[in-house]
Motif scaffolding. Structure first.
Motif, PDB file in Angstrom:
ATOM      1  N   TRP A  28       0.809  -1.221   0.000  1.00 38.54           N
ATOM      2  CA  TRP A  28       0.000   0.000   0.000  1.00 38.54           C
ATOM      3  C   TRP A  28       0.844   1.275   0.000  1.00 38.54           C
ATOM      4  CZ3 TRP A  28      -0.319  -3.954   3.624  1.00 38.54           C
ATOM      5  CH2 TRP A  28      -1.352  -4.883   3.396  1.00 38.54           C
ATOM      6  N   ARG A  29       2.119   1.162   0.203  1.00 38.80           N
ATOM      7  CA  ARG A  29       2.962   2.348   0.416  1.00 38.80           C
ATOM      8  C   ARG A  29       2.905   3.312  -0.768  1.00 38.80           C
ATOM      9  NH1 ARG A  29       7.500   2.582   4.155  1.00 38.80           N
ATOM     10  NH2 ARG A  29       8.944   4.270   3.689  1.00 38.80           N
ATOM     11  N   ALA A  30       2.903   2.772  -1.980  1.00 41.00           N
ATOM     12  CA  ALA A  30       2.935   3.626  -3.167  1.00 41.00           C
ATOM     13  C   ALA A  30       1.686   4.496  -3.293  1.00 41.00           C
ATOM     14  CB  ALA A  30       3.095   2.771  -4.424  1.00 41.00           C
ATOM     15  N   GLU A  31       0.612   4.153  -2.580  1.00 44.02           N
ATOM     16  CA  GLU A  31      -0.627   4.933  -2.662  1.00 44.02           C
ATOM     17  C   GLU A  31      -0.610   6.143  -1.736  1.00 44.02           C
ATOM     18  OE1 GLU A  31      -4.325   2.782  -3.189  1.00 44.02           O
ATOM     19  OE2 GLU A  31      -3.229   0.880  -3.019  1.00 44.02           O
ATOM     20  N   GLN A  70      -3.741   8.693  -1.802  1.00 47.54           N
ATOM     21  CA  GLN A  70      -4.062   9.650  -2.863  1.00 47.54           C
ATOM     22  C   GLN A  70      -5.571   9.800  -3.062  1.00 47.54           C
ATOM     23  OE1 GLN A  70      -1.665  11.550  -4.681  1.00 47.54           O
ATOM     24  NE2 GLN A  70      -3.554  12.669  -5.110  1.00 47.54           N
ATOM     25  N   VAL A  71      -6.322   8.709  -2.923  1.00 50.99           N
ATOM     26  CA  VAL A  71      -7.768   8.809  -3.152  1.00 50.99           C
ATOM     27  C   VAL A  71      -8.420   9.730  -2.126  1.00 50.99           C
ATOM     28  CG1 VAL A  71      -8.008   6.572  -4.294  1.00 50.99           C
ATOM     29  CG2 VAL A  71      -8.170   6.687  -1.796  1.00 50.99           C
ATOM     30  N   LEU A 124      -6.830  12.355  -0.659  1.00 54.58           N
ATOM     31  CA  LEU A 124      -6.425  13.702  -1.061  1.00 54.58           C
ATOM     32  C   LEU A 124      -7.255  14.183  -2.246  1.00 54.58           C
ATOM     33  CD1 LEU A 124      -2.541  13.290  -0.819  1.00 54.58           C
ATOM     34  CD2 LEU A 124      -4.108  14.175   0.921  1.00 54.58           C
ATOM     35  N   ASP A 125      -7.507  13.278  -3.199  1.00 56.29           N
ATOM     36  CA  ASP A 125      -8.319  13.640  -4.362  1.00 56.29           C
ATOM     37  C   ASP A 125      -9.735  14.025  -3.949  1.00 56.29           C
ATOM     38  OD1 ASP A 125      -6.160  13.096  -6.002  1.00 56.29           O
ATOM     39  OD2 ASP A 125      -6.879  11.111  -6.603  1.00 56.29           O
ATOM     40  N   ALA A 126     -10.313  13.259  -3.017  1.00 58.25           N
ATOM     41  CA  ALA A 126     -11.679  13.539  -2.571  1.00 58.25           C
ATOM     42  C   ALA A 126     -11.754  14.880  -1.853  1.00 58.25           C
ATOM     43  CB  ALA A 126     -12.170  12.428  -1.659  1.00 58.25           C
ATOM     44  N   LEU A 127     -10.751  15.169  -1.025  1.00 57.96           N
ATOM     45  CA  LEU A 127     -10.733  16.438  -0.310  1.00 57.96           C
ATOM     46  C   LEU A 127     -10.599  17.608  -1.272  1.00 57.96           C
ATOM     47  CD1 LEU A 127     -10.689  17.881   2.442  1.00 57.96           C
ATOM     48  CD2 LEU A 127      -8.201  17.591   2.444  1.00 57.96           C
ATOM     49  N   LEU A 128      -9.680  17.502  -2.228  1.00 58.52           N
ATOM     50  CA  LEU A 128      -9.502  18.575  -3.203  1.00 58.52           C
ATOM     51  C   LEU A 128     -10.739  18.747  -4.071  1.00 58.52           C
ATOM     52  CD1 LEU A 128      -7.725  20.697  -4.543  1.00 58.52           C
ATOM     53  CD2 LEU A 128      -6.761  18.883  -5.980  1.00 58.52           C
ATOM     54  N   ALA A 129     -11.349  17.648  -4.496  1.00 58.73           N
ATOM     55  CA  ALA A 129     -12.527  17.723  -5.361  1.00 58.73           C
ATOM     56  C   ALA A 129     -13.689  18.417  -4.666  1.00 58.73           C
ATOM     57  CB  ALA A 129     -12.938  16.330  -5.811  1.00 58.73           C
ATOM     58  N   SER A 130     -13.787  18.244  -3.345  1.00 60.05           N
ATOM     59  CA  SER A 130     -14.898  18.871  -2.625  1.00 60.05           C
ATOM     60  C   SER A 130     -14.822  20.393  -2.720  1.00 60.05           C
ATOM     61  CB  SER A 130     -14.900  18.428  -1.157  1.00 60.05           C
ATOM     62  OG  SER A 130     -13.832  19.001  -0.424  1.00 60.05           O
ATOM     63  N   TYR A 131     -13.626  20.939  -2.956  1.00 58.38           N
ATOM     64  CA  TYR A 131     -13.452  22.381  -3.141  1.00 58.38           C
ATOM     65  C   TYR A 131     -13.317  22.751  -4.621  1.00 58.38           C
ATOM     66  CZ  TYR A 131     -12.685  22.349   1.877  1.00 58.38           C
ATOM     67  OH  TYR A 131     -12.844  22.183   3.223  1.00 58.38           O
ATOM     68  N   ARG A 132     -12.597  21.938  -5.383  1.00 57.85           N
ATOM     69  CA  ARG A 132     -12.346  22.270  -6.782  1.00 57.85           C
ATOM     70  C   ARG A 132     -13.639  22.322  -7.584  1.00 57.85           C
ATOM     71  NH1 ARG A 132      -9.435  18.058  -8.256  1.00 57.85           N
ATOM     72  NH2 ARG A 132     -11.199  17.100  -9.325  1.00 57.85           N
ATOM     73  N   LEU A 133     -14.589  21.446  -7.254  1.00 57.53           N
ATOM     74  CA  LEU A 133     -15.850  21.406  -7.991  1.00 57.53           C
ATOM     75  C   LEU A 133     -16.830  22.489  -7.552  1.00 57.53           C
ATOM     76  CD1 LEU A 133     -16.399  17.544  -8.122  1.00 57.53           C
ATOM     77  CD2 LEU A 133     -15.481  19.036  -9.909  1.00 57.53           C
ATOM     78  N   GLY A 134     -16.430  23.251  -6.530  1.00 61.08           N
ATOM     79  CA  GLY A 134     -17.280  24.337  -6.051  1.00 61.08           C
ATOM     80  C   GLY A 134     -17.725  24.111  -4.633  1.00 61.08           C
ATOM     81  N   ALA A 169     -14.245   8.700   1.641  1.00 59.35           N
ATOM     82  CA  ALA A 169     -13.331   8.116   0.654  1.00 59.35           C
ATOM     83  C   ALA A 169     -12.340   7.164   1.315  1.00 59.35           C
ATOM     84  CB  ALA A 169     -12.584   9.231  -0.083  1.00 59.35           C
ATOM     85  N   ALA A 170     -11.880   7.513   2.528  1.00 59.77           N
ATOM     86  CA  ALA A 170     -10.961   6.632   3.247  1.00 59.77           C
ATOM     87  C   ALA A 170     -11.624   5.302   3.578  1.00 59.77           C
ATOM     88  CB  ALA A 170     -10.480   7.310   4.526  1.00 59.77           C
ATOM     89  N   VAL A 171     -12.869   5.363   4.017  1.00 64.32           N
ATOM     90  CA  VAL A 171     -13.616   4.143   4.319  1.00 64.32           C
ATOM     91  C   VAL A 171     -13.808   3.304   3.060  1.00 64.32           C
ATOM     92  CG1 VAL A 171     -15.902   3.318   4.999  1.00 64.32           C
ATOM     93  CG2 VAL A 171     -14.732   5.029   6.394  1.00 64.32           C
ATOM     94  N   ASP A 172     -14.134   3.968   1.960  1.00 63.05           N
ATOM     95  CA  ASP A 172     -14.261   3.251   0.680  1.00 63.05           C
ATOM     96  C   ASP A 172     -12.950   2.559   0.325  1.00 63.05           C
ATOM     97  OD1 ASP A 172     -16.891   3.830   0.214  1.00 63.05           O
ATOM     98  OD2 ASP A 172     -16.504   5.464  -1.196  1.00 63.05           O
TER      99      ASP A 172
END
Length: 402
Positions: free
Chosen positions: A7-10, A35-36, A38-48, A286-289
């Motif tokens: 899992w380290r590479a993620e 990364q998933v 971080l992506d979810a956190l950023l998307a919650s702001y990037r998408l508005g 996302a972490a739970v997923d």
């Protein structure tokens, strides 16, 4: 044994750590994020960005759906009967304070609260202060030499005036799993108490359904579960949540108010006053997923193998004393004649990220009659090379300090 982590590479942090020469062994304090997440956190702001609930525009509807979707995934992860059993808080500490204030009206002078001798301050101070406010008796379950709750002593302490039993699932100092199912059976047989379980350390090591150990309330923090800070969970049985009174007041949680009176929503909304940590909640979902998609048996085997390697290495070094009998993921230790602060400093100079002190468990260290310890704590992303770098640095430090 090489023990590579699949899992380290993620986890992008380890690329930065490698560049900075850091070996991260402090996951019991906070975990790194895949990364998933971080992506979810950023998307919650990037998408508005938008606030949740009540608004009728598309951005708010989308944000509300993501926020409530995260609640539903967390509920499923916990085996909850309904998403309404999951209150989203700003951490395990806030969840435990919510319980202490929310249950306060259920106590009468002389009632009893039971905690254990190993509790983190977050599961001590709210109950201690409640006892002071309401003239209650705070009683302490002692430990066995291995670092587990003494169930025979617990049975003697339980009685008809015990209203809350609040214990940790996994000790953040001793690394011991506590016998929750056995304790729950004693609670049901001996008292009318609510069983509160602090899962801040335990939640990350395996999938835990509070119903399996008959908890009434279960709390954990997102930042230890590979999610962001400032998000936590209070799960409660529906009938137990119904007995809580609101403890914070403001927007969202109120159903109707005038200048002189108010009615409040039932759980979970009635305990989520104000704008919640929306992005962090979505990222926790996302972490739970992400965890749901991993092989639980593989994770457990990897963490157990690392734990055994850690304990074997500590046992091989002269003068090292491990506190208790750790079972997973962490070990706290001292070295005869060596100050733990000095040792931690020299390890830090070599890029080893560990933690020294009393680990927010001062009464436990008073019980152990020791001033502090150095703690090594592991995540699923750690590997045998991390431990080898730690042991090399430890030997270097001890050569200077002895």
């Amino acid at each position: 044994m090489s023990l590579p982590s699949p899992w380290r590479a993620e986890f992008p942090a380890f690329t930065a750590f490698a560049a900075d020469g850091i070996t991260y062994l402090d996951s019991a304090a906070t975990a790194q994020k895949p990364q998933v997440v971080l992506d979810a956190l950023l998307a919650s702001y990037r998408l508005g960005a938008a606030n949740v609930h009540r608004a009728q525009h598309w951005a708010a509807e989308r944000t509300t759906a993501a926020y409530e979707g995260a609640r539903g995934r967390i509920a499923a992860w916990l085996g909850a009967a309904s998403p309404h059993e999951v209150v989203l808080t700003r951490g395990a500490t806030e969840a435990l304070n919510l319980l202490a204030y929310g249950l306060e009206d259920s106590f009468a002078t002389g009632d009893e609260i039971l905690i254990s001798a190993l509790e983190h301050h977050a599961n001590l101070l709210p109950w201690q202060q409640l006892a002071r406010r309401r003239d209650l008796e705070l009683r302490v379950i002692p430990l066995t030499p291995s670092g587990h709750l003494d169930l025979e002593a617990a049975e003697r302490l339980l009685g008809p005036r015990t209203r809350v039993v609040a214990v940790s699932q996994l000790s953040n100092v001793l690394g011991t799993w506590q016998p929750l199912a056995e304790l729950a059976a004693l609670v049901r047989a001996c008292s009318p108490a609510w069983l509160v379980v602090d899962g801040a350390q335990g939640a990350v090591h395996g999938r835990h359904r509070p119903g399996d150990f008959d908890a009434d309330f279960y709390v954990f923090s997102g930042h230890k579960l590979y999610a962001p800070e400032a998000i936590g969970v209070l799960w409660g049985k529906a009938d137990c949540l119904a007995q809580l009174k609101p403890w914070q007041f403001g927007g969202e949680m109120v159903q109707h108010t005038s200048f002189t009176d108010a009615r409040f929503h039932a759980a979970p909304m009635g305990f989520e006053a104000g704008t919640p940590p929306i992005g962090a909640a979505i990222a926790l979902g996302a972490a739970v997923d992400w965890l749901q998609g991993q092989d639980e048996t593989l994770i457990r085997g990897h963490e157990q193998a690392l734990s055994l390697k850690l304990l074997a290495g500590l046992a091989a070094r002269e003068g090292v004393r491990v506190l208790g009998e750790p079972q997973i993921a962490l070990a706290s230790f001292q070295v005869a004649g060596v100050d733990v602060g000095d040792l931690s400093h020299l390890l830090g100079e070599q890029g080893i990220a560990v933690r020294a002190g009393q680990h927010c468990a001062m009464p436990l260290f008073q019980t152990l009659q020791t001033p502090g310890a150095l703690r090594v704590s592991l995540g699923l992303y750690n590997d045998a090379e991390d431990l080898q770098r730690f042991f090399t640095a430890l030997d270097n430090a001890l050569e200077l300090l002895r």
